[in-house]
Design an enzyme around this catalytic site. Structure first.
Site, PDB file in Angstrom:
ATOM      1  N   CYS A 246       1.389  -9.657  13.002  1.00 32.69           N
ATOM      2  CA  CYS A 246       2.516  -8.900  13.394  1.00 32.69           C
ATOM      3  C   CYS A 246       4.457  -9.646  13.160  1.00 32.69           C
ATOM      4  O   CYS A 246       5.504  -9.500  13.003  1.00 32.69           O
ATOM      5  CB  CYS A 246       3.532  -8.371  15.053  1.00 32.69           C
TER       6      CYS A 246
ATOM      7  N   HIS B 137       3.739   0.753   2.300  1.00 33.88           N
ATOM      8  CA  HIS B 137       4.950   0.372   1.788  1.00 33.88           C
ATOM      9  C   HIS B 137       5.756   1.488   0.719  1.00 33.88           C
ATOM     10  O   HIS B 137       7.213   2.098  -0.064  1.00 33.88           O
ATOM     11  CB  HIS B 137       4.174  -0.900   1.129  1.00 33.88           C
TER      12      HIS B 137
ATOM     13  N   CYS C 296       1.969 -13.123  18.214  1.00 26.88           N
ATOM     14  CA  CYS C 296       0.466 -12.376  16.897  1.00 26.88           C
ATOM     15  C   CYS C 296       1.676 -12.598  16.057  1.00 26.88           C
ATOM     16  O   CYS C 296       2.169 -12.734  15.087  1.00 26.88           O
ATOM     17  CB  CYS C 296       0.947 -11.290  16.801  1.00 26.88           C
TER      18      CYS C 296
ATOM     19  N   LYS D 185      -1.725  -3.908   6.048  1.00 29.68           N
ATOM     20  CA  LYS D 185      -3.365  -4.882   4.715  1.00 29.68           C
ATOM     21  C   LYS D 185      -3.808  -5.922   5.700  1.00 29.68           C
ATOM     22  O   LYS D 185      -5.067  -5.947   5.290  1.00 29.68           O
ATOM     23  CB  LYS D 185      -1.679  -5.366   4.757  1.00 29.68           C
TER      24      LYS D 185
ATOM     25  N   LYS E 138      -4.859   3.635  10.931  1.00 31.27           N
ATOM     26  CA  LYS E 138      -3.699   3.110  10.729  1.00 31.27           C
ATOM     27  C   LYS E 138      -3.580   2.466   9.554  1.00 31.27           C
ATOM     28  O   LYS E 138      -4.819   1.871   9.234  1.00 31.27           O
ATOM     29  CB  LYS E 138      -3.002   2.032  11.936  1.00 31.27           C
TER      30      LYS E 138
ATOM     31  N   HIS F  57       0.599  -1.117  -0.224  1.00 36.07           N
ATOM     32  CA  HIS F  57       0.624  -0.120  -0.194  1.00 36.07           C
ATOM     33  C   HIS F  57       0.677   1.490   0.749  1.00 36.07           C
ATOM     34  O   HIS F  57       2.471   1.711   0.726  1.00 36.07           O
ATOM     35  CB  HIS F  57      -0.915  -0.138   0.926  1.00 36.07           C
TER      36      HIS F  57
ATOM     37  N   CYS G  51      -4.095  -7.794  19.645  1.00 31.74           N
ATOM     38  CA  CYS G  51      -3.080  -7.452  19.546  1.00 31.74           C
ATOM     39  C   CYS G  51      -3.407  -5.792  19.439  1.00 31.74           C
ATOM     40  O   CYS G  51      -4.860  -5.824  18.660  1.00 31.74           O
ATOM     41  CB  CYS G  51      -2.505  -7.854  18.076  1.00 31.74           C
TER      42      CYS G  51
ATOM     43  N   HIS H   8      -3.901  -5.564  15.275  1.00 33.70           N
ATOM     44  CA  HIS H   8      -4.596  -6.110  14.420  1.00 33.70           C
ATOM     45  C   HIS H   8      -6.183  -7.192  14.143  1.00 33.70           C
ATOM     46  O   HIS H   8      -6.892  -7.248  13.814  1.00 33.70           O
ATOM     47  CB  HIS H   8      -3.814  -7.841  13.696  1.00 33.70           C
TER      48      HIS H   8
HETATM   49  O1  ME8 Z   1       8.070  -5.673   8.428  1.00 38.33           O
HETATM   50  N1  ME8 Z   1       3.294   3.722   6.819  1.00 38.33           N
HETATM   51  O2  ME8 Z   1       7.249  -6.597   6.046  1.00 38.33           O
HETATM   52  P1  ME8 Z   1       5.890  -5.247   5.735  1.00 38.33           P
HETATM   53  C1  ME8 Z   1       4.612   3.512   6.307  1.00 38.33           C
HETATM   54  N2  ME8 Z   1       9.079  -8.328   6.110  1.00 38.33           N
HETATM   55  N3  ME8 Z   1       5.360   2.907   6.255  1.00 38.33           N
HETATM   56  C2  ME8 Z   1       4.424   1.764   6.409  1.00 38.33           C
HETATM   57  C3  ME8 Z   1       3.303   1.306   6.253  1.00 38.33           C
HETATM   58  C4  ME8 Z   1       2.744   2.665   6.901  1.00 38.33           C
HETATM   59  N4  ME8 Z   1       1.015   2.698   7.689  1.00 38.33           N
HETATM   60  N5  ME8 Z   1       3.339  -0.080   6.536  1.00 38.33           N
HETATM   61  C5  ME8 Z   1       4.193  -0.709   6.083  1.00 38.33           C
HETATM   62  C6  ME8 Z   1       8.185  -6.498   7.546  1.00 38.33           C
HETATM   63  N6  ME8 Z   1       5.350  -0.190   5.930  1.00 38.33           N
HETATM   64  C7  ME8 Z   1       9.020  -7.644   6.854  1.00 38.33           C
HETATM   65  C8  ME8 Z   1      10.316  -6.529   7.218  1.00 38.33           C
HETATM   66  S1  ME8 Z   1      12.912  -6.396   6.277  1.00 38.33           S
HETATM   67  C9  ME8 Z   1      14.501  -7.231   6.262  1.00 38.33           C
HETATM   68  C10 ME8 Z   1      11.833  -7.670   6.134  1.00 38.33           C
HETATM   69  C11 ME8 Z   1       5.925   0.060   5.505  1.00 38.33           C
HETATM   70  O3  ME8 Z   1       5.827  -5.790   4.785  1.00 38.33           O
HETATM   71  C12 ME8 Z   1       7.845   0.851   5.741  1.00 38.33           C
HETATM   72  O4  ME8 Z   1       8.937   0.896   5.653  1.00 38.33           O
HETATM   73  O5  ME8 Z   1       5.066  -5.878   7.082  1.00 38.33           O
HETATM   74  C13 ME8 Z   1       8.535  -1.010   7.113  1.00 38.33           C
HETATM   75  O6  ME8 Z   1       8.893  -1.026   8.295  1.00 38.33           O
HETATM   76  C14 ME8 Z   1       7.672  -1.562   6.188  1.00 38.33           C
HETATM   77  O7  ME8 Z   1       6.422  -1.759   4.766  1.00 38.33           O
HETATM   78  C15 ME8 Z   1       6.832  -2.954   6.600  1.00 38.33           C
HETATM   79  O8  ME8 Z   1       6.364  -4.094   5.748  1.00 38.33           O
END
Ligand code: ME8
Length: 509
Positions: A132, A24, A129, A299, A296, A21, A150, A153
């Site tokens: 998370c 990301h 969770c 996904k 917030k 989204h 949580c 979620h």
């Molecule tokens: O944590 N606002 O993956 P993830 C800003 N796979 N940035 C956001 C956001 C939001 N509301 N939501 C997500 C993971 N992000 C692990 C990471 S790395 C070795 C492993 C962005 O799919 C932000 O950069 O939950 C966050 O750190 C990342 O998506 C987490 O994505």
């Protein structure tokens, strides 16, 4: 080529239980701009991104959709790739953590840590969770309808008690403290670094790195009945993409991520690297979190903005400009479509396009092939160039864009004061008219060179309209600095063209 410095930037690898989204896309947009800046500025660039697949939630999602896990993951990996391609994010490497080369590499580093005594067997009991992919303490949970859930979620965490392997993080307390002291810019912004340091100071506990019950993931080389859980698997993606390259990109220059996972990157990761014998990352840039109407974006909660749909509706440049010019990296932010459109209308559709339109129309009216090279705003432009570099080097992208648009305001003011539309009419003012028009064109040229890192397609178009047709090729050959310093530029304006940026209505937002 080999004498060039390297610049390696990463985004987090995203989970694939849903499509990315707008939140990301923020980390990816920052990485994309910084990668491009470094590329046109004489560096050899590597920019890695993509998907974190070995997770329990992927297994659950696949089951929900009645798919085989690998079929589900293939589908989701394609979707993720489609999103980043749709957003024109110019990554150089994508990684899928289900790939055999990643498995092999992670097993080799696990073995190294195990051999030097940093991994040991223990028993684990905690609340977990899966959404998370994180452990929870009772205090972390909130009560909804009599159930402890949580807070992110709204689902009940699982209770887990099993044999696990642990990483001896506690052993690295002193090492980390010294490392932070010797690397005062390791985590940006500094207030987040202070939080990291405070966390470490309170004392580090060993953490679990494996699961007995999960079967999907990378098997531990020293106990194949367990798979490694999340961080050993996910973090080492950054090194997997460096294996087998002729150019050495490690240590990485910059990891970008939101605050949710900074603890893992700034504390666990350096310790894990030290344990397995690798150099540590140079810097970590942490962003804040987005909300949408103050909720917030998640996904799992389904209130997402699809970045591709949004950029098709409004243009990618609108998103990039809004996110990068509104937010000081690190701040939390409530995403507001109306504000995004207003920012775009003011800066790109009015300020920048008006200026370009004026110079095109007036030069054509003047009917001169070449403009006299006379740059009246040189001093201001020189100051801007200096600030541009400084701001980019410290990732102050908002300041960087603010300064460029402030300069464009100055150029617009210069136009109003000098009234070239009057000068072009009188024969005796012809030379003055040419000089004024040159100043506008030169102001635009310099701004476009600086904006190229953020808006490559449109800036390419702008430069072409000024007759600088070889510029993009020269930029892509790393010549930003030469081009910024170029004097007596020959502009060639032959056509009026359609608007570079068109305004969007905000009435219905
Ligand atoms: O944590 N606002 O993956 P993830 C800003 N796979 N940035 C956001 C956001 C939001 N509301 N939501 C997500 C993971 N992000 C692990 C990471 S790395 C070795 C492993 C962005 O799919 C932000 O950069 O939950 C966050 O750190 C990342 O998506 C987490 O994505």
């Amino acid at each position: 080529m080999s004498n060039k410095e390297t610049f390696f930037v990463t985004t987090p690898i995203y989970y694939t239980n849903w499509i990315p989204h707008i939140g990301h896309s923020y980390a990816s947009i920052i990485a994309d701009s910084l990668a491009r800046y470094n590329k046109i500025n004489w560096k050899k660039v590597k920019f890695s991104t993509w998907v974190d697949e070995n997770s329990q939630k992927a297994v659950i999602k696949a089951q929900e959709q009645g798919l085989d896990v690998m079929d589900y993951l293939d589908k989701m990996a394609d979707i993720h790739r489609w999103v980043w391609d749709g957003m024109k994010i110019e990554y150089t490497d994508f990684i899928r953590t289900t790939k055999p080369e990643h498995h092999e590499f992670v097993r080799s580093v696990l073995q190294k840590s195990f051999d030097n005594g940093d991994i040991y067997e223990g028993e684990y009991e905690w609340l977990y969770c899966v959404w998370c992919e994180a452990f929870k303490k009772e205090d972390d949970l909130i009560e909804v309808n009599g159930k402890k859930v949580c807070p992110d979620h709204l689902t009940e965490p699982d209770k887990i008690k099993e044999k696990n392997y642990f990483f001896k993080l506690s052993k690295y307390q002193k090492f980390l403290e010294e490392f932070y002291e010797n690397n005062p810019d390791f985590v940006t912004p500094s207030d987040r670094f202070n939080e990291v340091k405070a966390f470490v100071k309170r004392g580090l506990e060993d953490f679990s790195i494996s699961r007995e019950t999960n079967k999907f993931g990378i098997k531990l080389p020293f106990d194949e009945s367990q798979v490694t859980y999340v961080w050993y698997d996910a973090l080492f993606n950054y090194l997997t993409v460096c294996q087998g390259w002729d150019e050495n990109f490690w240590p990485v220059n910059l990891h970008i991520m939101a605050k949710d996972i900074v603890k893992f990157h700034a504390i666990y990761w350096p310790a894990m690297l030290k344990s397995s014998g690798y150099e540590l990352p140079k810097q970590i840039l942490t962003t804040g979190y987005f909300t949408l109407d103050w909720q917030k974006i998640s996904k799992s909660l389904w209130n997402v903005i699809d970045p591709v749909e949004f950029s098709e509706q409004y243009s990618k440049d609108l998103i990039v400009l809004y996110l990068l010019s509104s937010i000081n990296i690190g701040q939390d932010w409530d995403f507001n479509t109306k504000q995004a459109i207003l920012t775009y209308n003011a800066k790109l559709a009015n300020n920048l396009w008006n200026l370009l339109n004026r110079v095109l129309v007036l030069t054509l009216k003047l009917g001169e092939e070449e403009l006299i090279s006379w740059f009246e705003l040189e001093e201001k432009a020189d100051k801007l160039k200096e600030k541009f570099k400084k701001n980019l080097e410290k990732f102050a992208l908002k300041d960087c864009l603010d300064e460029i648009f402030k300069f464009l305001d100055e150029v617009n003011k210069y136009v109003d004061e000098n009234e070239p539309w009057k000068l072009i009419k009188a024969e005796e003012d012809r030379e003055d008219a040419q000089a004024v028009l040159y100043t506008i064109a030169e102001g635009l040229r310099i701004s476009a060179l600086m904006l190229y890192s953020f808006f490559p397609e449109k800036m390419w178009e702008l430069l072409t309209r000024l007759g600088l047709t070889d510029y993009v090729e020269r930029l892509e050959n790393w010549e930003l600095n030469n081009l910024l310093e170029e004097k007596e530029v020959v502009f060639k304006i032959t056509e009026k063209w359609n608007p570079l940026y068109t305004r969007f209505d905000v009435d219905d937002k």
